[in-house]
Design an enzyme around this catalytic site. Structure first.
Site, PDB file in Angstrom:
ATOM      1  N   ARG A 181       0.637  -1.189   0.061  1.00  0.00           N
ATOM      2  CA  ARG A 181       0.035  -0.022  -0.057  1.00  0.00           C
ATOM      3  C   ARG A 181       0.767   1.218   0.014  1.00  0.00           C
ATOM      4  O   ARG A 181       1.793   1.290   0.852  1.00  0.00           O
ATOM      5  CB  ARG A 181      -1.029   0.050   1.129  1.00  0.00           C
ATOM      6  N   HIS A 209      12.988  -2.549  -1.797  1.00  0.00           N
ATOM      7  CA  HIS A 209      12.286  -2.712  -3.184  1.00  0.00           C
ATOM      8  C   HIS A 209      13.109  -3.483  -4.211  1.00  0.00           C
ATOM      9  O   HIS A 209      14.324  -3.423  -4.170  1.00  0.00           O
ATOM     10  CB  HIS A 209      12.053  -1.237  -3.731  1.00  0.00           C
ATOM     11  N   THR A 268      10.592   8.072   2.142  1.00  0.00           N
ATOM     12  CA  THR A 268      10.289   9.603   1.982  1.00  0.00           C
ATOM     13  C   THR A 268       8.905   9.628   1.285  1.00  0.00           C
ATOM     14  O   THR A 268       8.348   8.589   0.799  1.00  0.00           O
ATOM     15  CB  THR A 268      11.346  10.182   1.321  1.00  0.00           C
TER      16      THR A 268
END
Ligand code: GRF
Length: 214
Positions: free
Chosen positions: A87, A105, A137
């Site tokens: 999400r 990631h 961020t």
């Protein structure tokens, strides 16, 4: 000892790698945004409080973010670890956890933010792919890079074979990054990069968090 809280959405293999890493930390909770996240059972079997906050039960993103934020704050974690949490989190959530929110990631950022990273790497003819651990961020899959690992893209690779090769590296670098955090060795610099301190450089003031956007 640092208190760690993990957010997941699915199978939770990165979470498992963290739980198995014998980190000098306490895992205070695992929270999923999907009730069918397989990692919830794995966490419970490991004796870690696990709960679901289903994003579909909320009228909008802000309402979900607020509920998630409150649930996390109840555990007062030092670090919130996104481990396959699918999400997008809003700006106010991210700012609330500034310097205390990490993500993994499956690409060599800043290449290929977002979804389908392996498909994109193959389509672009990349010779290397990999994974990145970074502080979060507000911009998607951005933020100060803590550690990366690269793997070759092989001639006959499919999304499946490439993602499996990258996942092996994810399971290696995420525990390493969290270990450094637990040892207070990650210093966020004002230029948006991360300095890895040597153990002899660690002091109580090591964790300097500049203002967002600085
Ligand atoms: C991993 O590839 C992670 O990098 C990405 O989603 C996948 C989650 O896998 N964000 P798992 O749930 O940790 O097994």
């Amino acid at each position: 000892m640092k208190k760690l809280l993990i957010l997941i959405s699915g199978r939770g293999s990165n979470m498992e790698a963290l739980l198995a890493a014998n980190l000098p930390a306490q895992f205070v909770a695992v929270i999923a945004n999907r009730p069918d996240a397989a990692g919830l059972d794995t966490a419970r079997q490991a004796g870690i409080p696990a709960q679901c906050i289903d994003h579909r039960a909320f009228a909008n993103r802000d309402a979900f973010d607020d509920a998630l934020k409150q649930a996390i704050d109840a555990y007062a974690p030092d670090l919130v670890i996104l481990a396959g949490f699918m999400r997008v989190l809003g700006q106010s959530f991210v700012e609330h956890f500034r310097g205390r929110l990490m993500n993994i990631h499956p690409s060599l950022l800043p290449a290929f933010p977002g979804l389908h990273t392996h498909r994109k790497a193959i389509a672009m003819g990349c010779k290397l792919a990999g994974a990145t651990v970074h502080f979060v961020t507000p911009d998607l899959d951005c933020g100060p890079i803590v550690i990366q690992a690269a793997v070759p893209v092989l001639e006959n690779d499919t999304e499946h074979t490439l993602s499996a090769r990258v996942l092996v590296e994810e399971h290696r670098i995420y525990p390493q990054a969290i270990r450094w955090f637990c040892e207070d060795r990650l210093k966020l610099l004002a230029d948006g990069t991360v300095q890895l301190l040597q153990p002899s450089q660690v002091s109580d003031s090591a964790m300097i968090v500049p203002p967002l956007g600085a």
